[in-house]
Write an enzyme that holds these catalytic residues in place. Structure first.
Site, PDB file in Angstrom:
ATOM      1  CG  HIS A   1    -109.212 -18.922  64.990  1.00 51.76           C
ATOM      2  ND1 HIS A   1    -109.224 -18.430  66.271  1.00 51.76           N
ATOM      3  CD2 HIS A   1    -110.358 -17.996  64.535  1.00 51.76           C
ATOM      4  CE1 HIS A   1    -109.741 -17.676  66.568  1.00 51.76           C
ATOM      5  NE2 HIS A   1    -110.610 -17.240  65.876  1.00 51.76           N
TER       6      HIS A   1
ATOM      7  CG  ASP B   1    -114.092 -14.553  58.988  1.00 52.22           C
ATOM      8  OD1 ASP B   1    -113.273 -14.577  59.721  1.00 52.22           O
ATOM      9  OD2 ASP B   1    -115.041 -13.665  59.012  1.00 52.22           O
TER      10      ASP B   1
HETATM   11  C1  SDX Z   1    -111.366 -13.920  62.602  1.00 51.37           C
HETATM   12  O1  SDX Z   1    -109.091 -13.808  67.046  1.00 51.37           O
HETATM   13  C2  SDX Z   1    -110.306 -13.840  66.666  1.00 51.37           C
HETATM   14  O2  SDX Z   1    -110.881 -14.581  67.721  1.00 51.37           O
HETATM   15  C3  SDX Z   1    -110.748 -13.807  65.519  1.00 51.37           C
HETATM   16  C4  SDX Z   1    -112.140 -14.314  65.076  1.00 51.37           C
HETATM   17  C5  SDX Z   1    -113.235 -13.344  65.909  1.00 51.37           C
HETATM   18  O3  SDX Z   1    -114.266 -13.759  65.839  1.00 51.37           O
HETATM   19  O4  SDX Z   1    -112.857 -12.146  66.222  1.00 51.37           O
HETATM   20  O5  SDX Z   1    -112.439 -15.440  65.206  1.00 51.37           O
HETATM   21  C6  SDX Z   1    -112.418 -13.600  63.519  1.00 51.37           C
HETATM   22  O6  SDX Z   1    -110.538 -12.975  62.518  1.00 51.37           O
HETATM   23  C7  SDX Z   1    -111.169 -15.336  62.149  1.00 51.37           C
HETATM   24  C8  SDX Z   1    -109.740 -15.363  61.111  1.00 51.37           C
HETATM   25  C9  SDX Z   1    -109.974 -14.707  59.730  1.00 51.37           C
HETATM   26  N1  SDX Z   1    -108.793 -14.617  58.901  1.00 51.37           N
HETATM   27  C10 SDX Z   1    -108.724 -15.639  57.994  1.00 51.37           C
HETATM   28  O7  SDX Z   1    -109.369 -16.338  57.638  1.00 51.37           O
HETATM   29  C11 SDX Z   1    -107.196 -15.218  57.223  1.00 51.37           C
HETATM   30  C12 SDX Z   1    -106.535 -16.574  56.635  1.00 51.37           C
HETATM   31  N2  SDX Z   1    -105.994 -17.180  58.096  1.00 51.37           N
HETATM   32  C13 SDX Z   1    -104.743 -16.896  58.398  1.00 51.37           C
HETATM   33  O8  SDX Z   1    -104.192 -15.805  57.931  1.00 51.37           O
HETATM   34  C14 SDX Z   1    -104.310 -17.204  59.880  1.00 51.37           C
HETATM   35  O9  SDX Z   1    -104.833 -18.723  60.090  1.00 51.37           O
HETATM   36  C15 SDX Z   1    -104.781 -16.228  60.908  1.00 51.37           C
HETATM   37  C16 SDX Z   1    -104.246 -14.855  60.822  1.00 51.37           C
HETATM   38  C17 SDX Z   1    -106.366 -16.534  61.346  1.00 51.37           C
HETATM   39  C18 SDX Z   1    -104.036 -17.016  62.353  1.00 51.37           C
HETATM   40  O10 SDX Z   1    -102.764 -16.595  62.135  1.00 51.37           O
HETATM   41  P1  SDX Z   1    -101.681 -17.130  63.254  1.00 51.37           P
HETATM   42  O11 SDX Z   1    -102.280 -17.815  64.279  1.00 51.37           O
HETATM   43  O12 SDX Z   1    -100.701 -16.135  63.250  1.00 51.37           O
HETATM   44  O13 SDX Z   1    -100.911 -18.586  62.491  1.00 51.37           O
HETATM   45  P2  SDX Z   1     -99.633 -18.137  61.444  1.00 51.37           P
HETATM   46  O14 SDX Z   1     -99.954 -17.214  60.629  1.00 51.37           O
HETATM   47  O15 SDX Z   1     -98.439 -18.127  62.331  1.00 51.37           O
HETATM   48  O16 SDX Z   1     -99.767 -19.656  60.720  1.00 51.37           O
HETATM   49  C19 SDX Z   1     -99.309 -20.754  61.221  1.00 51.37           C
HETATM   50  C20 SDX Z   1     -98.801 -21.615  59.941  1.00 51.37           C
HETATM   51  C21 SDX Z   1     -97.830 -20.917  58.892  1.00 51.37           C
HETATM   52  O17 SDX Z   1     -97.153 -21.750  58.295  1.00 51.37           O
HETATM   53  P3  SDX Z   1     -95.468 -22.297  58.792  1.00 51.37           P
HETATM   54  O18 SDX Z   1     -94.887 -20.994  58.713  1.00 51.37           O
HETATM   55  O19 SDX Z   1     -95.933 -22.965  60.146  1.00 51.37           O
HETATM   56  O20 SDX Z   1     -95.421 -23.222  57.708  1.00 51.37           O
HETATM   57  O21 SDX Z   1     -99.802 -21.884  59.227  1.00 51.37           O
HETATM   58  C22 SDX Z   1     -99.926 -21.389  58.036  1.00 51.37           C
HETATM   59  C23 SDX Z   1     -98.971 -20.443  58.015  1.00 51.37           C
HETATM   60  O22 SDX Z   1     -98.170 -20.212  56.759  1.00 51.37           O
HETATM   61  N3  SDX Z   1    -101.337 -20.863  57.753  1.00 51.37           N
HETATM   62  C24 SDX Z   1    -101.956 -20.806  56.445  1.00 51.37           C
HETATM   63  C25 SDX Z   1    -103.104 -20.194  56.799  1.00 51.37           C
HETATM   64  N4  SDX Z   1    -103.458 -20.162  57.969  1.00 51.37           N
HETATM   65  C26 SDX Z   1    -102.159 -20.110  58.582  1.00 51.37           C
HETATM   66  N5  SDX Z   1    -101.460 -21.317  55.356  1.00 51.37           N
HETATM   67  C27 SDX Z   1    -102.379 -21.327  54.350  1.00 51.37           C
HETATM   68  N6  SDX Z   1    -103.677 -20.772  54.513  1.00 51.37           N
HETATM   69  C28 SDX Z   1    -104.220 -20.133  55.673  1.00 51.37           C
HETATM   70  N7  SDX Z   1    -105.120 -19.730  55.759  1.00 51.37           N
END
Ligand code: SDX
Length: 429
Positions: free
Chosen positions: A307, A364
């Site tokens: 998140h 989710d």
């Molecule tokens: C919602 O904003 C809100 O409030 C949203 C929400 C709401 O109520 O409105 O809470 C609802 O949208 C919840 C999120 C739902 N999405 C997912 O579950 C999709 C999976 N999650 C990711 O795509 C990600 O965690 C996000 C999009 C939620 C957040 O992404 P960020 O903050 O941009 O983080 P990032 O992509 O920069 O990741 C940081 C690191 C990366 O690794 P490194 O580059 O540091 O090596 O964490 C890793 C990412 O690769 N990472 C994950 C991961 N999420 C982040 N690795 C594996 N699986 C994951 N799910």
């Protein structure tokens, strides 16, 4: 005395005022940066940027705190219901008995859609994505209420617009499902509460009334409470962005639906179940799942994990994890996907990749399992999220519209394209 922070830019020291929120969040007000230095700031994805001041929802991502108008989500989840929470989010205070009764009546009155709106459903193919229909229908609904196309709502107009949007969303969602499954639309039953009425419109048939188990109705209402608002998430920021041009509320929430549709945002609840189903049918081990999620060469992400704000448990995930047991027990059902989700969570929370990146289950991760247990079809999961988020979109749009200092949102950019060059005649290219 308000605090300031100083920056030295090209030898010149500039002092910027610091804004301190009621929960002691601090922000540097850079309003004068460009005028005084010619510099702008760069913050990809607005990860460190406050786009507005708001009194609606507070999140402390480090502590896993979520409060609507100061009330902790845990208390609202346990003691409130969706319409009461929606009233709180939109109007700022918990309603009195009379206010809630009036709100319910208004919503019941505005739940049926204009008869002519049925023709819009006929224009969509049976395979139309429900979120595409929902986004289109909000603009269609507004055409039947031209007085709501004005953008300065007094309290009565906001009450009417809120009742219309909350009521119509449930009807449009249910009709979308009925159309996709080729079954007849079912009229709203004003004697039922919001969530029970929605399930009635979704699942009742001309020959058989759907009567939801109380725990099933309660589970749906809980999902809607938990989704009611979440400060400046992608879709709510979109509603503010679009609304800042002074367009009406219906067009603004229609844009919010489009933003919510994406798998990184509201589409994640659907993606979680699809991922768990693939894991289940492929017979993947938990270790294989965790290794794939960590593999930078694979585009596999653990959906429902991580998140932008929560660097601790998403409090909504904790509440929904308990709700899974309650609704499955009530229905005397087991769901293998719940067992897989639990095992993944347990393994991930011991793994340094997730722990170091502070990746925890978000709202989710378990919401899809509850919706599956309720019988909500997979392609309607994100529509449920939109139904829940409607109060937050309305509240944020109104808060922005009521702010006398609100201006049209227009971010800057860092230009990295070609510098000036002259037109080339065809024979010179
Ligand atoms: C919602 O904003 C809100 O409030 C949203 C929400 C709401 O109520 O409105 O809470 C609802 O949208 C919840 C999120 C739902 N999405 C997912 O579950 C999709 C999976 N999650 C990711 O795509 C990600 O965690 C996000 C999009 C939620 C957040 O992404 P960020 O903050 O941009 O983080 P990032 O992509 O920069 O990741 C940081 C690191 C990366 O690794 P490194 O580059 O540091 O090596 O964490 C890793 C990412 O690769 N990472 C994950 C991961 N999420 C982040 N690795 C594996 N699986 C994951 N799910």
């Amino acid at each position: 005395m308000s605090e300031t922070v100083k920056a030295t830019i090209e030898g010149k020291e500039i002092a910027f005022p610091v804004i301190v929120g009621t929960e002691n969040e601090k922000a540097i007000d850079i309003a004068k940066l460009r005028a005084e230095t010619g510099y702008i700031t760069y913050d990809d994805g607005y990860k460190n940027t406050a786009a507005c001041r708001s009194k609606i929802t507070f999140i402390d991502g480090e502590q896993g705190i979520l409060q609507y108008r100061g009330y902790p989500i845990e208390q609202l989840a346990e003691k409130s219901n969706f319409l009461e929470t929606a009233y709180l989010v939109i109007f700022g205070e918990l309603p009195t008995k009379a206010e809630l009764a009036h709100f319910r009546e208004l919503i019941a009155e505005h739940t049926p859609i204009h008869h002519n709106m049925r023709h819009h459903f006929e224009g969509f193919p049976a395979s139309a994505p429900p979120m595409a229909i929902l986004a289109a229908m909000f603009n269609a609904v507004s055409c039947y209420s031209s007085h709501l196309l004005e953008v300065d709502y007094d309290r009565e107009t906001l009450l009417e617009a809120s009742a219309k949007l909350l009521g119509k969303t449930s009807t449009i969602a249910a009709y979308t499902h009925k159309k996709a499954s080729g079954r007849p639309f079912c009229h709203s039953n004003p004697t039922l509460d919001y969530s029970a009425n929605f399930l009635h419109m979704m699942f009742s048939e001309p020959y058989k009334e759907y009567l939801g188990h109380p725990d099933v109705v309660r589970a749906l209402d809980l999902i809607l409470v938990l989704h009611a608002d979440h400060e400046q998430n992608c879709s709510t920021s979109t509603v503010r962005m679009v609304g800042s041009s002074r367009v009406n509320l219906f067009a603004s929430v229609s844009a919010g639906v489009a933003a919510l549709w994406g798998p990184l945002h509201g589409g994640a609840n659907l993606a979680v179940i699809q991922q768990l189903e693939r894991i289940h049918s492929a017979g993947m081990t938990i270790d294989q799942v965790i290794d794939k999620a960590k593999d930078k060469n694979s585009d596999f992400r653990l959906m429902g994990f991580g998140h932008r704000i929560y660097k601790n448990f998403d409090p909504r995930a904790k509440i929904l994890k308990t709700a899974c047991d309650r609704v499955l027990d009530a229905l005397k059902r087991k769901d293998p996907l719940l067992d897989i989700a639990r095992a993944i969570e347990e393994r991930a929370l011991e793994d340094s990749y997730f722990v170091d990146r502070k990746l925890y289950p978000n709202v989710d991760f378990y919401s899809g399992i509850v919706m599956r247990a309720i019988g909500i079809p997979l392609d309607m999961f994100t529509v449920m999220f939109a139904m829940g988020r409607m109060p937050g979109w309305i509240a944020n749009w109104q808060e922005m519209r009521q702010d006398p200092k609100s201006v049209i949102n227009r971010p800057r950019q860092v230009y990295e394209g070609h510098t000036k060059r002259d037109y080339l005649a065809m024979d010179k290219r």
